[in-house]
Write an enzyme that holds these catalytic residues in place. Sequence first.
Site, PDB file in Angstrom:
ATOM      1  N   GLY A 102     -10.674  27.443  48.162  1.00  0.00           N
ATOM      2  CA  GLY A 102     -10.905  26.115  46.864  1.00  0.00           C
ATOM      3  C   GLY A 102     -11.183  24.907  47.361  1.00  0.00           C
ATOM      4  O   GLY A 102     -10.974  24.173  46.414  1.00  0.00           O
TER       5      GLY A 102
ATOM      6  N   ASN B 280      -4.548  24.300  49.873  1.00  0.00           N
ATOM      7  CA  ASN B 280      -6.266  25.212  50.169  1.00  0.00           C
ATOM      8  C   ASN B 280      -6.546  25.520  51.384  1.00  0.00           C
ATOM      9  O   ASN B 280      -7.490  23.998  52.226  1.00  0.00           O
ATOM     10  CB  ASN B 280      -6.880  24.807  49.080  1.00  0.00           C
TER      11      ASN B 280
ATOM     12  N   ASP C 110      -2.677  13.774  41.518  1.00  0.00           N
ATOM     13  CA  ASP C 110      -3.934  14.054  41.083  1.00  0.00           C
ATOM     14  C   ASP C 110      -5.184  13.433  40.126  1.00  0.00           C
ATOM     15  O   ASP C 110      -4.223  13.693  39.172  1.00  0.00           O
ATOM     16  CB  ASP C 110      -4.275  15.550  41.165  1.00  0.00           C
ATOM     17  N   ILE C 111      -6.484  13.277  40.526  1.00  0.00           N
ATOM     18  CA  ILE C 111      -6.740  12.471  39.262  1.00  0.00           C
ATOM     19  C   ILE C 111      -7.484  13.636  38.006  1.00  0.00           C
ATOM     20  O   ILE C 111      -7.720  13.168  37.025  1.00  0.00           O
ATOM     21  CB  ILE C 111      -8.632  11.894  39.943  1.00  0.00           C
TER      22      ILE C 111
ATOM     23  N   HIS D 164      -4.272  18.076  52.564  1.00  0.00           N
ATOM     24  CA  HIS D 164      -3.025  17.893  51.422  1.00  0.00           C
ATOM     25  C   HIS D 164      -1.900  18.844  51.155  1.00  0.00           C
ATOM     26  O   HIS D 164      -2.494  19.940  50.439  1.00  0.00           O
ATOM     27  CB  HIS D 164      -4.185  17.237  50.005  1.00  0.00           C
ATOM     28  N   LEU D 165      -1.249  18.371  50.603  1.00  0.00           N
ATOM     29  CA  LEU D 165      -0.046  19.083  49.742  1.00  0.00           C
ATOM     30  C   LEU D 165      -0.534  18.769  49.009  1.00  0.00           C
ATOM     31  O   LEU D 165      -0.283  17.931  47.897  1.00  0.00           O
ATOM     32  CB  LEU D 165       0.746  19.881  50.251  1.00  0.00           C
ATOM     33  N   HIS D 166      -0.559  20.272  47.355  1.00  0.00           N
ATOM     34  CA  HIS D 166       0.032  19.843  46.525  1.00  0.00           C
ATOM     35  C   HIS D 166       1.249  20.560  46.037  1.00  0.00           C
ATOM     36  O   HIS D 166       1.498  20.769  45.787  1.00  0.00           O
ATOM     37  CB  HIS D 166      -1.236  20.878  45.528  1.00  0.00           C
TER      38      HIS D 166
END
Length: 104
Positions: free
Chosen positions: A92, A86, A30-31, A99-101
Amino acid sequence: MADTIFGKILSGEIPSEFIYEDEHCVAIHDINPQAPVHVLVIPRKPIEKLSDAEPEDQALLGHLMLAVGTIAQQLGVVDAFNLMVNNGEAAGMTIHHLHLHILA
Ligand code: 5GP
């Protein structure tokens, strides 16, 4: 659906380092990390959000879960990570491509 930043990362239009990739998904750092390890797992198929997935996506969703385990192992966090999705702007979500965090 409209092309997104993740669509452009997947196509190579925006250069990005894939820390994992297979035929169905890629993973990138993640950026703007919210934890020491913050990785995004992105399906190549542009599903807008989790709740838009269809029965035909069942195998893909399972594949993403297995890929998360592989990536967590690769990152050395397999025994302690959180997985977050999300779903919708009010929750959020800012990029409208599922996508999965992975957070650890
Ligand atoms: P969301 O809030 O939609 O669930 O998560 C989007 C995530 O993508 C955010 O954590 C944000 O920091 C990350 N992000 C946004 N733009 C980029 C980018 O260009 N490259 C990378 N690697 N991550 C991004």
